[in-house]
Design an enzyme around this catalytic site. Sequence first.
Site, mmCIF file in Angstrom:
data_model
loop_
_atom_site.group_PDB
_atom_site.id
_atom_site.type_symbol
_atom_site.label_atom_id
_atom_site.label_comp_id
_atom_site.label_asym_id
_atom_site.label_seq_id
_atom_site.Cartn_x
_atom_site.Cartn_y
_atom_site.Cartn_z
ATOM 1 N N ASP A 163 21.531 36.450 56.262
ATOM 2 C CA ASP A 163 22.664 35.548 56.464
ATOM 3 C C ASP A 163 23.461 35.889 57.715
ATOM 4 O OD1 ASP A 163 23.533 37.947 55.358
ATOM 5 O OD2 ASP A 163 24.260 37.061 53.504
ATOM 6 N N ASN B 277 30.210 39.018 42.319
ATOM 7 C CA ASN B 277 30.047 37.794 41.524
ATOM 8 C C ASN B 277 28.573 37.430 41.356
ATOM 9 O OD1 ASN B 277 29.379 36.933 44.060
ATOM 10 N ND2 ASN B 277 30.985 35.389 44.250
ATOM 11 N N HIS C 250 26.351 37.219 43.848
ATOM 12 C CA HIS C 250 25.687 36.533 44.963
ATOM 13 C C HIS C 250 24.615 37.430 45.577
ATOM 14 C CE1 HIS C 250 29.018 38.034 47.902
ATOM 15 N NE2 HIS C 250 27.939 38.707 48.164
ATOM 16 N N GLU D 126 26.365 31.800 46.479
ATOM 17 C CA GLU D 126 27.477 32.027 45.567
ATOM 18 C C GLU D 126 27.189 31.370 44.210
ATOM 19 O OE1 GLU D 126 29.615 34.079 46.497
ATOM 20 O OE2 GLU D 126 30.577 33.642 48.389
HETATM 21 C C1 F6R Z 1 24.700 40.749 53.125
HETATM 22 C C2 F6R Z 1 24.555 39.994 51.928
HETATM 23 C C3 F6R Z 1 25.441 40.142 50.744
HETATM 24 C C4 F6R Z 1 25.751 41.588 50.353
HETATM 25 C C5 F6R Z 1 26.715 41.642 49.195
HETATM 26 C C6 F6R Z 1 27.070 43.057 48.791
HETATM 27 O O1 F6R Z 1 23.721 40.394 54.075
HETATM 28 O O2 F6R Z 1 23.717 39.191 51.929
HETATM 29 O O3 F6R Z 1 24.848 39.492 49.657
HETATM 30 O O4 F6R Z 1 24.555 42.240 50.028
HETATM 31 O O5 F6R Z 1 27.899 40.958 49.528
HETATM 32 O O6 F6R Z 1 27.836 43.644 49.785
HETATM 33 P P1 F6R Z 1 28.190 45.189 49.756
HETATM 34 O O7 F6R Z 1 26.909 45.925 49.988
HETATM 35 O O8 F6R Z 1 29.161 45.380 50.889
HETATM 36 O O9 F6R Z 1 28.784 45.470 48.420
#
Ligand code: F6R
Length: 239
Positions: free
Chosen positions: A66, A134, A136, A141
């Site tokens: 992303d 959440n 994702h 989301e």
């Molecule tokens: C990042 C991504 C997100 C993260 C998620 C967890 O490329 O796709 O899905 O993996 O937000 O983030 P952290 O590791 O900061 O808890």
Amino acid sequence: MNIIRVRDYDEMSRQAALFISSQIAEKPNSTLGLATGGTPVGTYENLVAMHRDGLDFSQCFAVNLDEYEGLPASHPQSYAYFMHHNLFRYINLPESARDIPSGSAADGEAECRRYEQAVRARGVDLQLLGIGHNGHIGFNEPADDFPRVTHRVALTRSTLDANARYFTANEKQPEFAYTMGIGTIMAAKKILLIASGSGKAEIMRKTLLGEVTPSVPASILQFHQNVTVIADEAALGLI
Ligand code: F6R
């Protein structure tokens, strides 16, 4: 699903890097799907150390989950910058062997279509995932259905709050992003999900043991043929 329970973040990072290096040993020209966020930083540090000891990325190709809309690759909070800063500048992955949605594309929808085609044409051998509080994965989301393809998404309040720590008070935090769809992620041959810390315990329980539902996007991983979870005791504390 193969669940590997490890002691802590450092052990998770070491095991995840070993898993990725095994993939490269098995198939030197692997397409690696990479992730950003806090969780994979230690994994990338271990991969950099392994590269110094000879791990060769020269035949690999990297795609990313992303990118924020509106942030050029030169912006320190862009995911293109994150990947350069944490991994690419240290390893021998050619610059021509990386792809990520362009946050500065004039036509975001067209960029999503381009990216989807590029990723599908190549095929991802191993997709690394973190998980949001959440549920994702990528920036998919909680929703009423599972998005199939790379698309533009409005970030939820929970995700904006979780990522606000990376932006200074006078930097505007993007509210939209481009992300691989759940379909894009599920098309990867192998998936490696990493998680650390008690803050992820509840969502890991729902993801691994709960109902498969688009309101917990990561729960779809229960239907993938080849998922490995490497998570620490705190993140698996409710399982
Ligand atoms: C990042 C991504 C997100 C993260 C998620 C967890 O490329 O796709 O899905 O993996 O937000 O983030 P952290 O590791 O900061 O808890």
